[in-house]
Design a protein around this motif. Structure first.
Motif, mmCIF file in Angstrom:
data_model
loop_
_atom_site.group_PDB
_atom_site.id
_atom_site.type_symbol
_atom_site.label_atom_id
_atom_site.label_comp_id
_atom_site.label_asym_id
_atom_site.label_seq_id
_atom_site.Cartn_x
_atom_site.Cartn_y
_atom_site.Cartn_z
ATOM 1 N N PRO A 1 53.178 13.139 28.208
ATOM 2 C CA PRO A 1 53.641 14.250 27.500
ATOM 3 C C PRO A 1 53.360 14.044 26.123
ATOM 4 N N ASP A 2 52.810 12.646 25.746
ATOM 5 C CA ASP A 2 52.488 12.375 24.202
ATOM 6 C C ASP A 2 50.763 12.471 23.954
ATOM 7 N N GLU B 1 47.890 14.307 23.236
ATOM 8 C CA GLU B 1 47.458 15.765 22.652
ATOM 9 C C GLU B 1 45.945 15.945 22.882
ATOM 10 N N ARG C 1 62.426 9.237 25.702
ATOM 11 C CA ARG C 1 62.131 10.812 26.181
ATOM 12 C C ARG C 1 63.128 11.311 27.325
ATOM 13 N N ASP D 1 62.764 17.240 28.616
ATOM 14 C CA ASP D 1 61.691 17.514 27.693
ATOM 15 C C ASP D 1 60.250 17.016 28.192
ATOM 16 N N MET D 2 60.096 16.105 28.852
ATOM 17 C CA MET D 2 58.776 15.921 29.386
ATOM 18 C C MET D 2 58.624 16.853 30.506
ATOM 19 N N ARG E 1 57.198 19.984 28.594
ATOM 20 C CA ARG E 1 55.828 19.627 28.157
ATOM 21 C C ARG E 1 54.599 19.963 29.242
ATOM 22 N N GLU F 1 54.177 23.540 29.595
ATOM 23 C CA GLU F 1 53.521 24.245 28.589
ATOM 24 C C GLU F 1 52.048 23.728 28.721
ATOM 25 N N ARG F 2 51.602 22.712 28.997
ATOM 26 C CA ARG F 2 50.174 22.213 28.883
ATOM 27 C C ARG F 2 49.397 22.312 30.172
#
Length: 323
Positions: free
Chosen positions: A28-29, A31, A54, A58-59, A62, A65-66
């Protein structure tokens, strides 16, 4: 078959491949945006068991989202925070609540943690029935860890593989598996474990599985890693489901000459393609008898164990996987 590695223990594609796909850890980190095609890999979603900074939710957010999750076909759920003390309930809920965003999901592994992340019997699971209800097209479900594991009888038209890896599988879960209607199920693998870690299943709990009434497509049956492997072997010797099997596994448990004798004097097993008895306590003489009785069958008799003499004439035997 789960292969043994002295560093990883009994493993099955936790980090390399799953459901025929390369496993890719979602970071998740990261980018960079340089991600593989959503349907080209099995996505491993995990958080640190110890001292994680984390939140798992939340992970997961993400990830959605991605990655275009409408194309994701395989997900490997690794560890979650404090898996040794916190159940998988939130992980299951996140998947169920977002099921509509995973229409292509066909394979799911819940709790794919090697031993250095969390010992198998330390993993706290939860009721996995909602996963089967929310994903009617799911074809494969693997679960690792039996503590807190729950299952209710359901009908699922698509499931082809069900694997429950535990160091102690509750009898209630075994009964529920037998009472599920799984018309497409081809592969059923249960690591029954030991009573010390919740493995209290009896032959009575396995009755519906051995009848095969609700498992018309079953071709692989594994009743493995059990303290009562001799009793299971004796029951299998007359079980109706055996006639339709291609592979039978009574491996990883405390199988002795008594259990092997029951197999040899029961119904014919010559129709099998494979008989897996690895990690056993058979004598050299019985090994030879089994091999000679099944010349056309691939028989795995590796990992011959001797047991340990406690000094008072009692021999201690162990299953392959417990804690």
């Amino acid at each position: 078959m789960a292969e043994y590695d002295e560093n990883e223990g009994y493993t099955r594609d936790y980090r390399d491949r799953y459901a025929g796909l390369q496993v890719t850890q979602f970071d998740p980190d990261d980018e960079t945006g340089d991600l593989p095609a959503p349907d080209s890999v099995a996505w491993r979603l995990s958080a640190e068991v110890y001292d994680s900074n984390r939140d798992y939710a939340d992970m997961f957010a993400r990830f959605m989202e991605r990655v275009d999750t409408t194309k994701v076909s395989a997900v490997v759920i690794g560890s979650w925070q404090e898996a040794y003390d916190t159940s998988s309930e939130e992980v299951v809920r996140l998947l169920v609540d977002n099921a509509a965003r995973f229409p292509a999901l066909r394979s799911l592994f819940l709790g794919a943690m090697p031993m250095e992340e969390c010992e198998i019997s330390w993993i706290h699971q939860s009721d996995v029935t909602p996963l089967l209800e929310a994903f009617p097209l799911l074809e494969r479900l693997d679960v690792r860890g039996g503590t807190g594991l729950g299952l209710r009888p359901v009908r699922h038209e698509s499931l082809r593989t069900l694997r429950l890896e535990t160091g102690g599988l509750p009898g209630a879960v075994v009964r529920a598996v037998g009472n599920c209607d799984l018309p497409a199920l081809e592969h059923l693998e249960l690591w029954l474990g030991v009573e010390q870690y919740g493995g209290d299943a009896t032959l009575g709990d396995m009755e519906e599985i051995l009848s095969g009434v609700r498992l018309p497509a079953l071709r692989y049956l594994g009743l493995q890693d059990s303290e009562i492997e001799d009793e299971i072997a004796a029951a299998v010797a007359t079980a109706p489901v055996v006639a339709r099997l291609e592979t039978l596994s009574l491996s990883m448990g405390m199988l002795t000459d008594a259990g092997a004798e029951a197999l040899l004097t029961g119904q014919p097993l010559t129709h099998l393609r494979r008989l897996d008895l690895h990690h056993h306590y058979l004598s050299d003489e019985m090994i030879k008898r089994v091999q000679e009785a099944l010349p056309g069958v691939e028989v795995d008799l590796s990992d011959q164990e001797q047991g340990e003499d406690d000094g008072d004439g009692e021999v201690w035997r162990y299953v392959a996987v417990d804690e």
